[in-house]
Design a protein around this motif. Structure first.
Motif, PDB file in Angstrom:
ATOM      1  N   THR A  44       0.549  -1.251   0.067  1.00 34.19           N
ATOM      2  CA  THR A  44      -0.030  -0.069  -0.148  1.00 34.19           C
ATOM      3  C   THR A  44       0.834   1.119   0.155  1.00 34.19           C
ATOM      4  N   LYS A  45       1.787   1.385   0.812  1.00 33.83           N
ATOM      5  CA  LYS A  45       2.448   2.815   1.191  1.00 33.83           C
ATOM      6  C   LYS A  45       3.403   2.857  -0.189  1.00 33.83           C
ATOM      7  N   ARG A  46       4.106   2.018  -0.856  1.00 33.78           N
ATOM      8  CA  ARG A  46       4.923   2.210  -1.797  1.00 33.78           C
ATOM      9  C   ARG A  46       3.849   2.580  -3.150  1.00 33.78           C
ATOM     10  N   ALA A  47       2.508   1.708  -3.230  1.00 32.78           N
ATOM     11  CA  ALA A  47       1.751   2.111  -4.391  1.00 32.78           C
ATOM     12  C   ALA A  47       1.105   3.505  -4.513  1.00 32.78           C
ATOM     13  N   ILE A  48       1.057   3.875  -3.303  1.00 33.58           N
ATOM     14  CA  ILE A  48       0.147   5.378  -3.121  1.00 33.58           C
ATOM     15  C   ILE A  48       1.473   6.347  -3.489  1.00 33.58           C
ATOM     16  N   ASP A  49       2.771   5.960  -3.276  1.00 36.30           N
ATOM     17  CA  ASP A  49       3.747   6.869  -3.542  1.00 36.30           C
ATOM     18  C   ASP A  49       3.924   6.897  -5.268  1.00 36.30           C
ATOM     19  N   VAL A  50       3.831   5.791  -5.790  1.00 34.21           N
ATOM     20  CA  VAL A  50       3.824   5.735  -7.337  1.00 34.21           C
ATOM     21  C   VAL A  50       2.486   6.458  -7.809  1.00 34.21           C
ATOM     22  N   MET A  51       1.391   6.167  -7.394  1.00 30.98           N
ATOM     23  CA  MET A  51       0.154   6.814  -7.756  1.00 30.98           C
ATOM     24  C   MET A  51       0.309   8.350  -7.719  1.00 30.98           C
ATOM     25  N   ASN A  52       0.826   8.938  -6.872  1.00 30.33           N
ATOM     26  CA  ASN A  52       1.057  10.305  -6.673  1.00 30.33           C
ATOM     27  C   ASN A  52       2.040  10.903  -7.414  1.00 30.33           C
ATOM     28  N   ARG A  53       3.033  10.006  -7.950  1.00 31.48           N
ATOM     29  CA  ARG A  53       3.982  10.687  -9.025  1.00 31.48           C
ATOM     30  C   ARG A  53       3.423  10.654 -10.248  1.00 31.48           C
TER      31      ARG A  53
ATOM     32  N   PRO B 109      11.531  -1.202  -9.709  1.00 30.37           N
ATOM     33  CA  PRO B 109      10.809  -2.288 -10.377  1.00 30.37           C
ATOM     34  C   PRO B 109       9.805  -2.659  -9.250  1.00 30.37           C
ATOM     35  N   GLN B 110      10.242  -2.893  -7.836  1.00 29.51           N
ATOM     36  CA  GLN B 110       9.400  -3.440  -6.919  1.00 29.51           C
ATOM     37  C   GLN B 110       8.348  -2.409  -6.651  1.00 29.51           C
ATOM     38  N   GLN B 111       8.552  -1.011  -6.747  1.00 31.78           N
ATOM     39  CA  GLN B 111       7.383  -0.224  -6.603  1.00 31.78           C
ATOM     40  C   GLN B 111       6.376  -0.229  -7.956  1.00 31.78           C
TER      41      GLN B 111
ATOM     42  N   LEU C  43       5.673  -3.034  -9.184  1.00 33.16           N
ATOM     43  CA  LEU C  43       4.770  -4.078  -8.933  1.00 33.16           C
ATOM     44  C   LEU C  43       3.938  -3.703  -7.498  1.00 33.16           C
ATOM     45  N   ASP C  44       4.251  -3.122  -6.655  1.00 31.77           N
ATOM     46  CA  ASP C  44       3.339  -2.512  -5.504  1.00 31.77           C
ATOM     47  C   ASP C  44       2.307  -1.987  -6.418  1.00 31.77           C
ATOM     48  N   TYR C  45       2.467  -0.884  -7.177  1.00 30.32           N
ATOM     49  CA  TYR C  45       1.175  -0.018  -7.827  1.00 30.32           C
ATOM     50  C   TYR C  45       0.482  -1.252  -8.501  1.00 30.32           C
ATOM     51  N   ALA C  46       0.834  -2.078  -9.224  1.00 31.94           N
ATOM     52  CA  ALA C  46      -0.071  -3.067  -9.950  1.00 31.94           C
ATOM     53  C   ALA C  46      -0.811  -3.791  -8.929  1.00 31.94           C
ATOM     54  N   ALA C  47      -0.342  -4.234  -7.791  1.00 29.14           N
ATOM     55  CA  ALA C  47      -0.739  -4.916  -6.650  1.00 29.14           C
ATOM     56  C   ALA C  47      -2.202  -3.881  -6.377  1.00 29.14           C
ATOM     57  N   PHE C  48      -1.862  -2.670  -6.116  1.00 32.94           N
ATOM     58  CA  PHE C  48      -2.901  -2.058  -5.610  1.00 32.94           C
ATOM     59  C   PHE C  48      -4.129  -1.814  -6.756  1.00 32.94           C
ATOM     60  N   LEU C  49      -3.486  -1.436  -7.879  1.00 31.62           N
ATOM     61  CA  LEU C  49      -4.629  -1.333  -9.020  1.00 31.62           C
ATOM     62  C   LEU C  49      -5.334  -2.728  -9.220  1.00 31.62           C
ATOM     63  N   GLN C  50      -4.850  -3.767  -8.900  1.00 30.76           N
ATOM     64  CA  GLN C  50      -5.377  -5.052  -9.062  1.00 30.76           C
ATOM     65  C   GLN C  50      -6.424  -5.716  -7.727  1.00 30.76           C
ATOM     66  N   ARG C  51      -6.636  -4.753  -7.116  1.00 30.34           N
ATOM     67  CA  ARG C  51      -7.390  -5.188  -5.997  1.00 30.34           C
ATOM     68  C   ARG C  51      -9.004  -5.443  -6.387  1.00 30.34           C
ATOM     69  N   SER C  52      -9.558  -6.301  -6.013  1.00 32.72           N
ATOM     70  CA  SER C  52     -10.879  -6.691  -6.411  1.00 32.72           C
ATOM     71  C   SER C  52     -11.873  -5.571  -7.006  1.00 32.72           C
ATOM     72  N   TRP C  53     -11.744  -4.462  -6.013  1.00 35.02           N
ATOM     73  CA  TRP C  53     -12.808  -3.387  -6.400  1.00 35.02           C
ATOM     74  C   TRP C  53     -12.634  -2.741  -7.601  1.00 35.02           C
ATOM     75  N   PHE C  54     -11.606  -2.829  -8.137  1.00 34.57           N
ATOM     76  CA  PHE C  54     -11.285  -1.988  -9.522  1.00 34.57           C
ATOM     77  C   PHE C  54     -11.770  -3.030 -10.718  1.00 34.57           C
TER      78      PHE C  54
ATOM     79  N   VAL D 150       4.213  -7.670 -14.986  1.00 39.11           N
ATOM     80  CA  VAL D 150       3.358  -8.243 -13.720  1.00 39.11           C
ATOM     81  C   VAL D 150       3.151  -9.742 -14.213  1.00 39.11           C
ATOM     82  N   VAL D 151       2.870 -10.097 -15.571  1.00 40.15           N
ATOM     83  CA  VAL D 151       2.808 -11.471 -16.077  1.00 40.15           C
ATOM     84  C   VAL D 151       4.038 -12.094 -15.819  1.00 40.15           C
ATOM     85  N   SER D 152       5.212 -11.517 -16.332  1.00 41.82           N
ATOM     86  CA  SER D 152       6.515 -12.140 -15.983  1.00 41.82           C
ATOM     87  C   SER D 152       6.907 -12.572 -14.508  1.00 41.82           C
ATOM     88  N   ALA D 153       6.352 -11.335 -13.627  1.00 43.41           N
ATOM     89  CA  ALA D 153       6.666 -11.589 -12.178  1.00 43.41           C
ATOM     90  C   ALA D 153       5.825 -12.913 -11.457  1.00 43.41           C
ATOM     91  N   VAL D 154       4.570 -13.074 -11.898  1.00 40.72           N
ATOM     92  CA  VAL D 154       3.518 -13.972 -11.715  1.00 40.72           C
ATOM     93  C   VAL D 154       3.876 -15.429 -12.337  1.00 40.72           C
TER      94      VAL D 154
END
Length: 686
Positions: free
Chosen positions: A163-172, A205-207, A209-220, A269-273
């Motif tokens: 969550t924390k790193r994802a929000i940082d990427v989103m803001n950027r 790179p990890q940031q 993936l964090d942002y991708a995990a945030f946007l792939q929460r079920s709500w979206f 994401v596909v490559s990481a998963v």
């Protein structure tokens, strides 16, 4: 005080068609949840908020390690107290109620605190889910319920490791000015020049993936949230204890959508998963927030066809909700009276719901371009749908030739049916679609699918159709090679009709496929060399190597034949291909940069055109691409009311089955329906 076992909450019938229930949270932070339900009438304009959330697990776990994974289900096995009785809810809703009871006391995003209303409307609690009649009537009111709310509260779920790193990427990303989104970016997320061009700090790179995990929460990806956000007066977003701005979420998603960052991040994401998985796709769930916001902006032009097409990128527990959840956003009904009423009816099966929605779309749009939204049979989940009805329960795997959304009137690329006049059917069987058109030609040969070309290195099947092309000129007077390469990219490059740049770049498409084949062969050779021999007469690795070597030899032979036939440089000879591969694998240089850019462009043009389709030839020596489930003997038709040709399969009873839309080079703008001897036939699709 403990609630005695068995004293469960029972709903009383709602007194009127405009009545709803509202929930009041009575407990304080960290106390067991206590609440009360009160019946009100929407016409009395009560003050309340609405909760937008997902019933099931809210998190995306594929990018989290086992130690950071907390999985939940959509089971209603969490007891709360409602009016002194037991009411069971899901775990995610329980977490949302706990957060609301804290009244957003903290905000790490630095935004204003949310002050909730006394009452809140929550579907799982405020609707008697076991009463199908009430459920249907309340769902029909969802648009009004969310529109009347003071604030729509989005609950994305609890905090997680991302969550924390994802929000940082989103803001950027949300800080990037719109004028920078049109610049051409490097095709690598690690390239510092990308961030320099966008004017933002480097993202690790990890940031990403964090942002991708945030946007792939079920709500979206939940279909109901489209309407819930669409009509909202105000929106507040909770992710755990973080309060976020919806504008930041949608703006960052827009950056992914309008640059190649979305493509690159999805591939990452596909490559990481799953490193061995194919990255071919159409629907990109990372950009769903942009779809939400785009709908809000274009609220006056949301016809049912557009809503149903976009709704396929989202998920629903009940497949009927892929229609029901979107009806409240529909623009004013068309002039024509739609023969089949569509409204939330949970006693109606999903096949009938989809068929009625498709009829409504045909009447609204006054044409048959809905047929372009029908997916290949291999992608369908509901096998007993009429062949002409899209399966709205599955995400699209191909890009419709007619576009989605459609282009403005007068800017259409193709009009295959020319002057054929289409009339809205006056009477019809629900399951049969009456059409009229020209039976053009029959499919006699076809090549490999996109997956077979990418994963099994079957480019040679494409080349074989050209090697064996039986005449020196194409039926429209052009050359076979021009028809060949234009067909493979549906005559489209950079969103425009393919021209000299596309012709020049096509040689790179050939070289790229050869390079992939050579790499696979060399890797397999190395594997064999360093592997222990397997007992028995046939070593599986040796068999694979022999098969792949045969494919390599056949590909090289086909290229050698074609490169000597005067293919205008479109099919380079073997020496030229090896030179292109050498440049591509070499050190950075202006020549390599140009090659990489052109290679990416032609590869993307092929992917967009060919994914889910395959190349075919007809009795009249026409070339085309259509749904990958096509067969020899299928027929090309040009139907009145359809902008592009379609492939139909005859049925024993005299009716026809839709296989899919088609690009057929040389008949995309009315050529097949010209002439005095053209006589349309009336048939039925089932």
């Amino acid at each position: 005080m403990a609630v005695p076992l068995g004293q469960t909450y029972e709903y009383s019938p709602l007194p009127s068609k405009t009545s709803i229930r509202l929930l009041q949270i009575l407990s304080r932070a960290e106390e067991p949840i206590r609440c009360s339900l009160e019946v009100v009438d929407l016409n009395d304009e009560p003050l309340y908020d609405c909760l937008s959330y997902t019933w099931g697990d809210p998190l995306y776990h594929e990018l989290s390690g086992p130690e950071n994974t907390r999985r939940t289900t959509g089971e209603r096995n969490n007891a709360i107290t409602c009016d002194g009785l037991v009411l069971c809810i899901t775990e995610n809703l329980r977490e949302a109620l706990l957060q609301l009871s804290r009244n957003a006391s903290s905000s790490t995003a630095g935004h204003d605190q949310y002050q909730r209303q006394r009452f809140i409307w929550i579907d799982a609690v405020c609707i008697d889910q076991g009463n199908l009649s009430e459920r249907s009537s309340q769902v029909a009111m969802m648009n009004s319920i969310y529109k009347a709310a003071q604030t729509v509260v989005i609950w994305l779920g609890i905090d997680d490791v991302h969550t924390k790193r994802a929000i940082d990427v989103m803001n950027r990303l949300s800080s990037i000015p719109p004028e920078k989104l049109g610049v051409e970016l490097p095709s690598n997320l690690d390239d510092p020049e990308m961030y320099s061009a966008l004017g933002i700090p480097y993202i690790e790179p990890q940031q990403w993936l964090d942002y991708a995990a945030f946007l792939q929460r079920s709500w979206f990806s939940r279909v109901w949230v489209i309407q819930e956000i669409f009509v909202a007066r105000n929106v507040v977003v909770f992710c755990g204890s973080n309060v976020l701005l919806w504008s930041d979420i949608s703006a960052s998603s827009q950056v992914l959508r309008e640059t190649q960052l979305g493509e690159l991040l999805t591939g990452t994401v596909v490559s990481a998963v799953s490193p061995s998985a194919s990255t071919a796709y159409v629907g990109n769930t990372l950009t769903n927030p942009f779809i939400f916001e785009n709908m809000r902006v274009k609220a006056t032009s949301l016809n049912l066809e557009k809503l149903l097409a976009d709704g396929r990128y989202f998920n629903a527990t009940d497949d009927r909700d892929r229609v029901f959840a979107l009806l409240g956003m529909r623009e004013q009904p068309p002039v024509h009276t739609v023969p089949y009423d569509i409204r939330p009816e949970y006693h109606t099966n999903v096949q009938r719901v989809y068929t009625k929605a498709s009829w409504a779309t045909i009447y609204e749009m006054e044409d048959l371009n809905l047929l372009s939204l029908v997916e290949d049979a291999s992608f369908r989940k509901l096998q007993d749908l009429p062949s002409w009805v899209p399966d709205y329960s599955v995400a699209p795997q191909t890009h419709p030739l007619t576009g989605n959304p459609r282009v403005a009137v007068g800017e259409e690329r193709w009009n295959a049916s020319g002057g054929l006049k289409w009339e809205v059917p006056a009477q019809m069987d629900l399951l049969l679609l009456p059409v009229e058109g020209i039976r053009f030609s029959t499919i006699i040969e076809f090549a490999a699918t996109a997956a077979e070309i990418t994963d099994l290195y079957q480019m040679k099947t494409l080349l074989d159709l050209l090697v064996h092309y039986p005449q020196p000129r194409y039926p429209d007077g052009g050359t076979p090679i021009e028809a060949f390469w234009k067909t493979l990219i549906k005559d489209t490059f950079h969103g425009q009709p393919a021209g000299k740049e596309a012709r020049r770049s096509f040689a790179l498409f050939i070289a790229l496929r050869v390079w992939e084949l050579k790499e696979a062969l060399e890797n397999l050779r190395d594997t064999i060399e360093y592997s222990e021999p397997k007992p028995g007469p046939l070593d599986p690795l040796s068999v694979d190597f022999a098969q792949l070597s045969n494919v390599y030899d056949q590909t090289k032979a086909a290229i050698s034949v074609l490169s000597t036939k005067g293919m205008d440089g479109v099919i380079p000879d073997w020496k030229a291909i090896e030179h292109l591969i050498e440049i591509g694998q070499g050190e950075a240089s202006p020549e390599k940069d140009d090659l990489d850019r052109d290679s990416d462009h032609i590869a993307e043009s092929f992917r967009v055109a060919y994914n889910g389709r395959r190349l075919f030839s007809t009795e009249g020596n026409y070339l085309g691409i259509a749904a990958q489930s096509l067969q020899k003997g299928d027929t090309i038709w040009v139907l009145a009311g359809a902008a592009v040709p379609v492939v139909l399969r005859p049925l024993p009873n005299g009716n026809w089955k839709l296989v899919g839309e088609a690009y057929v080079h040389g008949i995309m703008n009315g050529e097949a329906v010209r002439g005095d001897d053209i006589k349309p036939e009336r048939i039925q699709l089932e």
